[in-house]
Design a protein around this motif. Structure first.
Motif, short mmCIF file in Angstrom:
data_model
loop_
_atom_site.label_atom_id
_atom_site.label_comp_id
_atom_site.label_asym_id
_atom_site.label_seq_id
_atom_site.Cartn_x
_atom_site.Cartn_y
_atom_site.Cartn_z
N VAL A 84 15.31 3.67 43.72
CA VAL A 84 13.87 1.88 43.35
C VAL A 84 14.51 1.89 41.71
N GLU A 85 15.09 2.26 41.17
CA GLU A 85 14.73 1.46 39.46
C GLU A 85 16.15 0.64 39.80
N THR A 86 16.88 1.65 40.30
CA THR A 86 18.43 0.90 40.66
C THR A 86 18.38 -0.97 41.26
N ALA A 87 17.25 -1.02 42.09
CA ALA A 87 17.85 -2.06 43.29
C ALA A 87 16.85 -2.79 41.86
N ARG A 88 15.66 -2.36 41.49
CA ARG A 88 14.63 -3.26 40.50
C ARG A 88 15.38 -4.04 39.75
N LYS A 89 16.69 -3.13 38.88
CA LYS A 89 17.51 -3.95 37.99
C LYS A 89 18.52 -4.72 38.09
N GLN A 90 18.83 -4.82 39.75
CA GLN A 90 19.84 -5.42 40.46
C GLN A 90 18.99 -6.77 41.15
N SER A 91 17.81 -6.67 41.18
CA SER A 91 16.97 -7.87 41.56
C SER A 91 16.97 -7.56 43.09
N VAL A 103 25.61 4.92 52.35
CA VAL A 103 27.14 4.41 52.00
C VAL A 103 26.74 2.72 52.42
N GLN A 104 25.63 2.20 52.56
CA GLN A 104 25.52 0.89 52.47
C GLN A 104 25.45 0.11 51.07
N LEU A 105 25.09 0.78 50.90
CA LEU A 105 23.98 0.34 49.12
C LEU A 105 25.04 0.59 48.67
N VAL A 106 26.81 1.83 48.46
CA VAL A 106 27.76 1.87 47.61
C VAL A 106 27.92 1.04 47.85
N ARG A 107 28.56 0.65 48.71
CA ARG A 107 29.53 -0.48 49.66
C ARG A 107 28.85 -2.03 49.01
N GLU A 108 27.68 -2.40 48.84
CA GLU A 108 27.47 -3.39 48.27
C GLU A 108 27.46 -3.24 46.72
N LEU A 109 27.23 -2.36 46.29
CA LEU A 109 27.30 -2.24 44.62
C LEU A 109 28.95 -2.40 44.42
N ASN A 110 29.98 -1.84 45.03
CA ASN A 110 31.68 -2.17 44.49
C ASN A 110 31.59 -3.70 44.84
N THR A 111 31.07 -4.52 46.04
CA THR A 111 31.32 -5.45 46.74
C THR A 111 30.62 -6.22 45.26
N LEU A 112 29.85 -5.87 44.77
CA LEU A 112 29.15 -6.73 43.64
C LEU A 112 29.30 -6.55 42.38
N HIS A 113 30.29 -5.40 41.49
CA HIS A 113 30.96 -5.18 40.54
C HIS A 113 32.77 -6.31 40.39
N GLN A 114 32.88 -5.46 41.70
CA GLN A 114 34.23 -6.55 42.14
C GLN A 114 34.40 -7.94 41.81
N ILE A 115 32.89 -8.86 41.91
CA ILE A 115 33.05 -10.14 41.88
C ILE A 115 32.28 -10.31 40.44
N GLN A 116 32.12 -9.47 39.95
CA GLN A 116 31.67 -9.74 38.31
C GLN A 116 32.83 -9.62 37.56
N LEU A 117 33.52 -8.46 37.72
CA LEU A 117 34.99 -8.28 37.89
C LEU A 117 35.95 -9.93 37.58
N ASP A 118 35.44 -9.92 38.84
CA ASP A 118 36.96 -11.56 39.41
C ASP A 118 36.20 -12.96 38.68
N SER A 119 34.86 -13.24 38.35
CA SER A 119 34.52 -13.92 37.11
C SER A 119 34.44 -13.90 35.89
N VAL A 120 34.70 -12.06 35.09
CA VAL A 120 34.92 -12.31 34.10
C VAL A 120 36.73 -13.14 33.71
N ALA A 121 37.43 -11.81 34.66
CA ALA A 121 39.21 -12.21 34.36
C ALA A 121 39.35 -13.72 35.36
N GLY A 122 38.66 -14.22 36.10
CA GLY A 122 39.47 -15.62 35.93
C GLY A 122 39.11 -17.01 35.42
#
Length: 122
Positions: A84-91, A103-122
């Motif tokens: 619940v707290e992770t969902a709230r913090k991630q909106s 498993v699906q939640l972890v997959r979504e978190l990894n995708t979001l994290h990768q998008i954030q890393l790409d936006s910072v690097a690019g």
């Protein structure tokens, strides 16, 4: 900062009495790198208010009910609070997060994290 003077023994048992703030100053000297980490890493919050807020609901639950009846019940409660707290913090939608497989939640978190890393690097 010069080293702090050691107190003199008075012949009494226990830890010698120090002037106001002395223990805090000694602790800050010992843990200076950890205390000032937020200067070097902007992802580290300045205060621990958020962590304390996260723990507050668990403590209130324990105080109201006296305790958890079983260790399994306590573990399940902690898992649900974490989701619940992770969902709230991630909106995220909290009900969707609770009904989605871990498993699906972890997959979504990894995708979001990768998008954030790409936006910072690019």
């Amino acid at each position: 900062m010069p080293p702090l003077a050691r107190p003199t023994k008075t012949g009494k048992r226990g830890r010698p009495k120090r002037r106001t703030g002395h223990n805090l100053a000694r602790r800050m000297q010992t843990h200076k790198a950890a205390i000032l980490l937020f200067f070097d890493d902007l992802n580290v919050p300045f205060t621990n208010n958020e962590a304390e807020r996260d723990l507050r609901m668990t403590k209130v639950r324990q105080k109201v009910s006296g305790s958890f009846r079983t260790e399994t019940g306590a573990e399940n409660y902690c898992i649900l609070r974490t989701v619940v707290e992770t969902a709230r913090k991630q909106s995220w939608d909290v009900l969707r997060a609770l009904s989605t497989s871990p498993v699906q939640l972890v997959r979504e978190l990894n995708t979001l994290h990768q998008i954030q890393l790409d936006s910072v690097a690019g």
